[in-house]
Design an enzyme around this catalytic site. Structure first.
Site, mmCIF file in Angstrom:
data_model
loop_
_atom_site.group_PDB
_atom_site.id
_atom_site.type_symbol
_atom_site.label_atom_id
_atom_site.label_comp_id
_atom_site.label_asym_id
_atom_site.label_seq_id
_atom_site.Cartn_x
_atom_site.Cartn_y
_atom_site.Cartn_z
ATOM 1 N N TYR A 1 0.879 -1.565 0.255
ATOM 2 C CA TYR A 1 -0.343 -0.191 0.238
ATOM 3 C C TYR A 1 0.683 1.126 0.223
ATOM 4 C CZ TYR A 1 -4.347 -3.186 0.169
ATOM 5 O OH TYR A 1 -5.076 -3.846 0.125
ATOM 6 N N TYR B 1 -12.104 -6.937 6.471
ATOM 7 C CA TYR B 1 -11.103 -7.481 5.724
ATOM 8 C C TYR B 1 -11.048 -8.338 5.150
ATOM 9 C CZ TYR B 1 -6.240 -6.976 3.474
ATOM 10 O OH TYR B 1 -5.557 -7.424 2.846
ATOM 11 N N ASP C 1 -13.643 -16.482 8.789
ATOM 12 C CA ASP C 1 -12.573 -15.733 8.811
ATOM 13 C C ASP C 1 -11.450 -15.572 9.971
ATOM 14 O OD1 ASP C 1 -10.470 -13.977 8.040
ATOM 15 O OD2 ASP C 1 -11.175 -13.133 6.347
ATOM 16 N N LYS D 1 -2.095 -16.404 8.361
ATOM 17 C CA LYS D 1 -0.982 -15.375 9.567
ATOM 18 C C LYS D 1 -0.570 -16.182 10.464
ATOM 19 C CE LYS D 1 -2.834 -10.730 8.591
ATOM 20 N NZ LYS D 1 -4.114 -10.907 7.990
HETATM 21 C C1 LIG Z 1 -4.471 -10.130 6.347
HETATM 22 C C2 LIG Z 1 -5.842 -11.307 6.407
HETATM 23 C C3 LIG Z 1 -6.211 -11.592 4.943
HETATM 24 C C4 LIG Z 1 -5.812 -11.640 3.971
HETATM 25 O O1 LIG Z 1 -4.279 -12.304 4.150
HETATM 26 P P1 LIG Z 1 -3.238 -12.283 3.377
HETATM 27 O O2 LIG Z 1 -1.892 -13.614 3.515
HETATM 28 O O3 LIG Z 1 -2.847 -11.227 3.681
HETATM 29 O O4 LIG Z 1 -3.447 -12.524 2.248
HETATM 30 C C5 LIG Z 1 -7.422 -12.011 5.532
HETATM 31 N N1 LIG Z 1 -8.569 -12.382 6.531
HETATM 32 C C6 LIG Z 1 -8.143 -11.312 7.452
HETATM 33 C C7 LIG Z 1 -9.139 -11.418 8.282
HETATM 34 C C8 LIG Z 1 -6.713 -11.135 7.648
HETATM 35 O O5 LIG Z 1 -6.387 -10.082 9.513
#
Ligand SMILES: *Cc1c(COP(=O)(O)O)cnc(C)c1O
Length: 428
Positions: A18, A146, A247, A276
């Protein structure tokens, strides 16, 4: 290479997240990292308040992690996953199935969180297709979410704060309802869920799934919402025959005080995404887990297979890192460590509450957030944190901490004190 030379070449050729190419905003060259400290090439050491975006939960250069990876490196760093399998992948999948809610039985590995979201969305669409309901191919989500930067993931990020409005014309149109008004720890009233229920019931013929981050909305604003809301979402998804994708990419592996945030509401999703902290921040790896009903329905429907297959799927080194990270986490008293961090974040960030420039201070598990009234000027504030000897990277109106779980009280104290000091000096 001298630091100056490195930074010149960086400015000339390397794009950062970004950011503008050739930007004047500072970037800091890191030479090494140990425990909770990042060592810059000029010798300065910074206490890490970010865990490299939720991921480095055990700190850096962990001896057990290093040892496991070195051993795996001697066997193989990678083999293709089409037609081949290996112990690290099978062991990891088995452990993930055991740790996540019981109904989740099938694991699809991918290389990043965003891709695991694409996989989840494709699973949901293929599921309804296999059930003879191809019109169910859209998604419903809550604002301020997100889910990543690829096109499917972007389509369900917050349309305003999601930074993706530029692409609106080429994104699939999805359905959005307002962020839950009820905060974490508060009950969810009929009024709180009314907009969600109304949209779900009126669009159900078009909806493959609801997708949301459980309890903690991450990069879309670091908001913590009511467990009751999530429970109602689960009930309504069942009632209206819409799948639920959770997610857990940011929340997974203890960050909130639960291993997975869905446990706060005792909710089982139909599809769950993790990433992550999965590898303790060592490698890029993500996974999408789903139920036997969904995996069997997809496998028995047309075209009889799930249509996805990344080149580096289930990379053995990454799976080994994940296994080592899980062992370290589960062998540690992580719940009490998180509650120790939580208490100290509450106490340490408390002085921010009285500042005019601060709108809200909130803490959940090892996440501490100071929300300001106005966006932070990164160009001036970032160097102040570095001068204070800490690595804290504000984002928009948010100055936040998500330190490695191994951080000790004195280092955590330096993180919170530097936030209080620096935020105090921001003029309103
Ligand atoms: C970081 C994140 C993503 C995307 O993961 P990347 O490994 O950066 O592609 C998706 N959802 C959530 C909640 C995130 O924090």
């Amino acid at each position: 290479m001298t630091s100056d030379h490195l930074l010149d070449l960086d400015r000339a050729h390397v794009w950062h997240p970004y950011s503008a190419m050739g930007s004047d905003l500072p970037v800091y060259p890191v030479a090494s990292a140990h425990g909770v400290r990042l060592k810059l090439t000029d010798g300065r050491e910074l206490i890490d308040g970010m865990s490299s975006w939720w991921s480095a939960i055990h700190g850096y250069n962990h001896p057990e992690m290093n040892c496991a990876l070195e051993a795996q490196l001697q066997k193989m760093s990678h083999v293709m996953f089409g037609g081949l399998t290996h112990q690290p992948a099978v062991e990891l999948a088995t452990q993930l199935v055991a740790l996540t809610p019981d109904a989740l039985q099938s694991v699809f590995f991918s290389d990043s969180g965003s891709v695991s979201i694409e996989v989840a969305m494709k699973m949901a669409i293929q599921y309804w297709n296999a059930k003879g309901q191809p019109s169910k191919k859209h998604f419903l989500t809550i604002r301020n979410g997100y889910h990543g930067d690829t096109f499917g993931a972007m389509s369900v990020c917050d349309p305003d704060t999601g930074m993706h409005s530029l692409f609106q014309d080429v994104l699939t149109q999805q359905y959005f309802v307002d962020t839950p008004g009820c905060r974490f720890g508060q009950p969810c009233s009929d009024e709180d869920i009314a907009d969600f229920e109304q949209t779900l019931s009126s669009k159900k013929e078009h909806l493959a799934a609801v997708i949301m981050e459980p309890i903690v909305q991450g990069a879309g604003g670091l908001r913590f919402y009511s467990e009751g809301y999530l429970r109602r979402v689960r009930e309504l998804c069942d009632q209206y025959h819409v799948l639920l994708i959770l997610d857990e990419i940011a929340t997974g592996f203890g960050r909130t005080g639960k291993l997975f945030a869905c446990e706060f509401a005792d909710v089982t999703p139909d599809i769950m995404c993790i990433g992550k902290a999965l590898t303790g921040g060592y490698m890029s790896l993500a996974a999408t887990l789903t139920t036997t009903d969904i995996s069997e329905t997809i496998s028995q429907g047309e075209p009889g297979v799930f249509m996805h297959g990344p080149t580096f799927m289930a990379n053995p080194l990454a799976c080994t890192a994940a296994l080592a990270s899980l062992k370290i986490l589960l062998d540690s008293p992580w719940q009490s460590e998180i509650s120790r961090i939580e208490k100290q974040l509450v106490a340490g960030l408390k002085p921010c509450r009285t500042l005019d420039v601060v709108k809200d201070v909130r803490v959940l598990g090892a996440i501490g957030v100071v929300e300001l009234v106005n966006p932070v000027e990164l160009a001036t504030v970032q160097p102040l944190f570095v001068e204070a000897g800490v690595w804290i990277r504000p984002f928009g109106k948010l100055v936040y901490l998500m330190p490695p779980f191994i951080i000790q009280n004195d280092d955590l104290g330096k993180l919170t004190t530097s936030i209080v000091d620096i935020v105090s000096n921001i003029s309103s």
